[in-house]
Scaffold this active site. Structure first.
Site, PDB file in Angstrom:
ATOM      1  N   PHE A   1      33.808  29.647  41.081  1.00 25.58           N
ATOM      2  CA  PHE A   1      34.848  30.470  40.465  1.00 25.58           C
ATOM      3  C   PHE A   1      34.812  31.884  41.028  1.00 25.58           C
ATOM      4  CE2 PHE A   1      36.142  33.389  36.946  1.00 25.58           C
ATOM      5  CZ  PHE A   1      37.484  33.041  36.926  1.00 25.58           C
ATOM      6  N   GLY A   2      35.955  32.342  41.516  1.00 28.05           N
ATOM      7  CA  GLY A   2      36.076  33.702  42.016  1.00 28.05           C
ATOM      8  C   GLY A   2      37.046  34.508  41.180  1.00 28.05           C
ATOM      9  N   TYR A   3      36.720  35.773  40.928  1.00 31.24           N
ATOM     10  CA  TYR A   3      37.569  36.631  40.101  1.00 31.24           C
ATOM     11  C   TYR A   3      37.782  37.998  40.737  1.00 31.24           C
ATOM     12  CZ  TYR A   3      32.936  38.387  38.889  1.00 31.24           C
ATOM     13  OH  TYR A   3      31.659  38.895  38.963  1.00 31.24           O
ATOM     14  N   GLY A   4      37.225  38.199  41.944  1.00 33.51           N
ATOM     15  CA  GLY A   4      37.413  39.452  42.673  1.00 33.51           C
ATOM     16  C   GLY A   4      38.047  39.152  44.016  1.00 33.51           C
ATOM     17  N   SER A   5      37.395  39.575  45.091  1.00 34.36           N
ATOM     18  CA  SER A   5      37.949  39.345  46.425  1.00 34.36           C
ATOM     19  C   SER A   5      37.990  37.867  46.795  1.00 34.36           C
ATOM     20  CB  SER A   5      37.136  40.107  47.478  1.00 34.36           C
ATOM     21  OG  SER A   5      35.774  39.699  47.458  1.00 34.36           O
TER      22      SER A   5
ATOM     23  N   GLU B   1      27.415  37.770  48.226  1.00 34.68           N
ATOM     24  CA  GLU B   1      27.431  38.200  46.828  1.00 34.68           C
ATOM     25  C   GLU B   1      26.054  38.620  46.303  1.00 34.68           C
ATOM     26  OE1 GLU B   1      30.253  38.534  45.362  1.00 34.68           O
ATOM     27  OE2 GLU B   1      31.465  37.531  46.866  1.00 34.68           O
TER      28      GLU B   1
END
Length: 233
Positions: A37-41, A116
Site C-alpha cells: 500500500f502506497g499513500y505518498g509518492s 523507504e
C-alpha cells in the site's frame, strides 16, 4: 532375543511425507501474492514491477507531512517534508495497493527497503486495505511503510503555512518537494474525489498563496536593479 539397535534392517522405516496441495510433485511451490500500500509518492511513482493495482483506503490512520526527507525531496541543509501515517481511530487514508507476484516480490521488497527504510527511515506494518470498487473482493492485508516519531528524520507537527514554506525551498535527488505535494494532491482530486484530506489540501492552498509573493519579490528585485540609482550628495 534383544533387538540390536545397530542393525539397520531392524529399524522402522519413517512414514512417507504427504504431498502438499500447493506443491504437487515436480512443480515449484506456489507463493501467494503480496500487496503493498502506497499513500505518498508510491501512488504515482512505485518504481517496481507489479501485476495489478487498486485504488482504495485503510482505516485508523491519517496522512501527515510530518516526516523529514534529506535525500529524495530535500537535503541535509534543507530537509523536505513528506508524508507518514498517524494513528487515528476515526480516520482513513486513501492510496494505491500494488499486487506483486513471483520474482516481483523479492525485487520490489529489496527496492522498497532501500527507498523507504534505509533512505527514508520508515518501518513496515500490515494493514487492512479496502478497494474502491463497489464489486471488488473483501478487504485484504497489505504491507505499508510508516515513519514513526522514533526515527531521526521525524519532524512532527507544524502549521500548514510553515510546512508549505519548507516545501517551497526543498529539493532532492527525486525532484523538488513542490512536485511531491502537487502530485499527491492531484491523485486525491482525480482518483478519490469523494475523499477528504483537509491537511493535504490546506498545505497545497498555503503553497499556492505563497508562490505569487515569491515571484513578485524576484521581479521587484530585478526591476530595482535595472533602475539607475540617484547619487547622494
Amino acid at each position: 532375543m534383544k533387538r540390536d539397535p545397530q542393525r539397520p534392517e531392524e529399524r522402522p522405516e519413517p512414514p512417507p511425507r504427504p504431498s502438499l496441495p500447493c506443491s504437487p510433485p515436480g512443480q515449484a511451490e506456489v507463493v501467494p501474492p503480496v500487496w503493498i500500500f502506497g499513500y505518498g509518492s508510491l501512488v504515482w511513482r512505485p518504481g517496481f514491477e507489479f501485476t495489478s493495482r487498486k485504488v482504495g483506503f485503510i482505516r485508523g490512520y491519517s496522512r501527515r507531512f510530518w516526516q523529514g526527507d534529506t535525500f529524495h525531496r530535500g537535503s541535509e541543509k534543507m530537509p523536505g517534508r513528506v508524508v507518514t501515517l498517524l494513528e487515528d481511530c476515526g480516520a482513513c487514508t486513501w492510496g494505491v495497493a500494488y499486487e506483486v507476484r513471483g520474482e516481483q516480490i523479492a525485487a520490489s521488497l529489496e527496492y522498497l527497503n532501500m527507498r523507504e527504510a534505509v533512505l527514508g527511515g520508515y518501518d513496515t506494518k500490515l494493514v487492512k486495505f479496502h478497494p474502491q470498487e463497489k464489486d471488488a473482493e473483501e478487504p485484504f492485508l497489505a504491507l505499508v511503510y510508516i515513519a514513526t516519531p522514533q526515527n531521526p528524520s521525524y519532524l512532527g507537527p507544524a502549521s500548514e503555512e510553515d510546512i508549505a514554506a519548507q516545501i517551497i525551498v526543498s529539493s532532492g535527488c527525486a525532484g523538488h518537494n513542490i512536485e511531491y505535494l502537487l502530485r499527491l494532491a492531484d491523485f486525491m482530486r482525480y482518483f478519490c474525489p469523494q475523499a477528504e484530506d483537509k491537511h493535504l489540501f490546506s498545505i497545497e492552498e498555503a503553497l499556492i498563496s505563497i508562490l505569487p509573493c515569491l515571484y513578485y519579490t524576484e521581479d521587484s528585485l530585478e526591476e530595482t536593479a535595472s533602475v539607475p540609482q540617484k547619487s547622494k550628495g
